[in-house]
Design an enzyme around this catalytic site. Structure first.
Site, PDB file in Angstrom:
ATOM      1  N   HIS A  12       0.818  -1.217   0.000  1.00 28.83           N
ATOM      2  CA  HIS A  12       0.000   0.000   0.000  1.00 28.83           C
ATOM      3  C   HIS A  12       0.851   1.265   0.000  1.00 28.83           C
ATOM      4  O   HIS A  12       2.051   1.249   0.293  1.00 28.83           O
ATOM      5  CB  HIS A  12      -0.914   0.014   1.232  1.00 28.83           C
ATOM      6  CG  HIS A  12      -0.157   0.014   2.528  1.00 28.83           C
ATOM      7  ND1 HIS A  12       0.407   1.160   3.063  1.00 28.83           N
ATOM      8  CD2 HIS A  12       0.142  -0.989   3.387  1.00 28.83           C
ATOM      9  CE1 HIS A  12       1.025   0.852   4.192  1.00 28.83           C
ATOM     10  NE2 HIS A  12       0.880  -0.444   4.418  1.00 28.83           N
ATOM     11  N   GLU A  85      -2.088  -6.912   7.699  1.00 27.29           N
ATOM     12  CA  GLU A  85      -0.758  -6.902   8.289  1.00 27.29           C
ATOM     13  C   GLU A  85      -0.752  -7.701   9.587  1.00 27.29           C
ATOM     14  O   GLU A  85      -1.806  -8.001  10.168  1.00 27.29           O
ATOM     15  CB  GLU A  85      -0.326  -5.447   8.546  1.00 27.29           C
ATOM     16  CG  GLU A  85       1.090  -5.265   9.077  1.00 27.29           C
ATOM     17  CD  GLU A  85       2.155  -5.851   8.174  1.00 27.29           C
ATOM     18  OE1 GLU A  85       2.249  -7.104   8.108  1.00 27.29           O
ATOM     19  OE2 GLU A  85       2.905  -5.068   7.563  1.00 27.29           O
TER      20      GLU A  85
END
Length: 212
Positions: A12, A85
């Site tokens: 990202h 994550e």
């Protein structure tokens, strides 16, 4: 000759916590204006690959990154909680220096490659065990020369790569981190997945030479 299936694992764009060096983990932090610009620039490059499928973590920073590519290629994106994550418990929200000051021994053990639940959270192997099967299942649906784009997070991408290419977990740290909106590329081979590019920021180029 067909290049075979490829997986592009795309991190990202930039967030405020990236700039502050805070451990984000599963905390849902949005992109900065620069992070959105990074996603737009990278999406224009990745669109040139003409991907066949896109999957993404369901956190806002990955959703926003994936959306820039979706807008260009017209594919639908499938969001997966399993691509988030690493959950890092009490480490989440702490700066790098605060982690060193408050959890120095645990941090040092993790850097040595020992299995550590950072902040009381997930082991790296647990992250790989939840993320890699999702990536593999999506790749299995590709045509013979298809391309899958996976929009995820630095730690999750690193552990997923390690698992998919068969590295021992103690060696996963040998894979360096990814910069914001950079990506790594895996290619299918007769012996499984190969790491073709790592932390790339331009379109993948063919390997020309004795190891192609």
């Amino acid at each position: 000759m067909s290049p075979g299936r490829r997986i592009v694992l795309w991190r990202h764009g930039q967030t405020a916590w990236n700039l502050e060096r805070r451990f984000q983990g599963t905390t849902d932090i949005p992109l900065t204006t620069e992070g959105l610009n990074q996603a737009r620039r990278s999406a224009r490059l990745l669109a040139g690959l003409k991907p066949d499928a896109i999957i993404s973590s369901d956190l806002i920073r990955t959703r926003a990154t994936a959306a820039e590519l979706v807008e260009l290629v017209g594919l639908e994106v499938t969001h997966h909680e399993a691509l988030r994550e690493t959950y890092a418990g009490v480490w989440q929200g702490l700066t790098h220096q605060e982690i060193l000051d408050q959890h120095g021994e645990q941090y040092a053990a993790w850097r040595r490659g020992e299995p550590v639940r950072r902040g009381g959270g997930e082991l790296e192997t647990e992250v790989a065990d939840r993320a890699a099967p999702v990536v593999q299942a999506a790749a299995d649906k590709l045509p013979d020369d298809g391309i899958l784009v996976v929009v995820s997070h630095g730690g999750t991408i690193r552990t997923t790569i390690g698992k998919l290419i068969g590295l021992d977990p103690g060696a996963w740290e040998a894979l360096g981190g990814l910069s914001n909106c950079c990506w790594s590329v895996l290619g299918d081979s007769v012996r499984g997945w190969r790491l073709l590019e790592h932390n790339a920021g331009t379109l993948p180029e063919p390997v020309l030479g004795d190891d192609d």
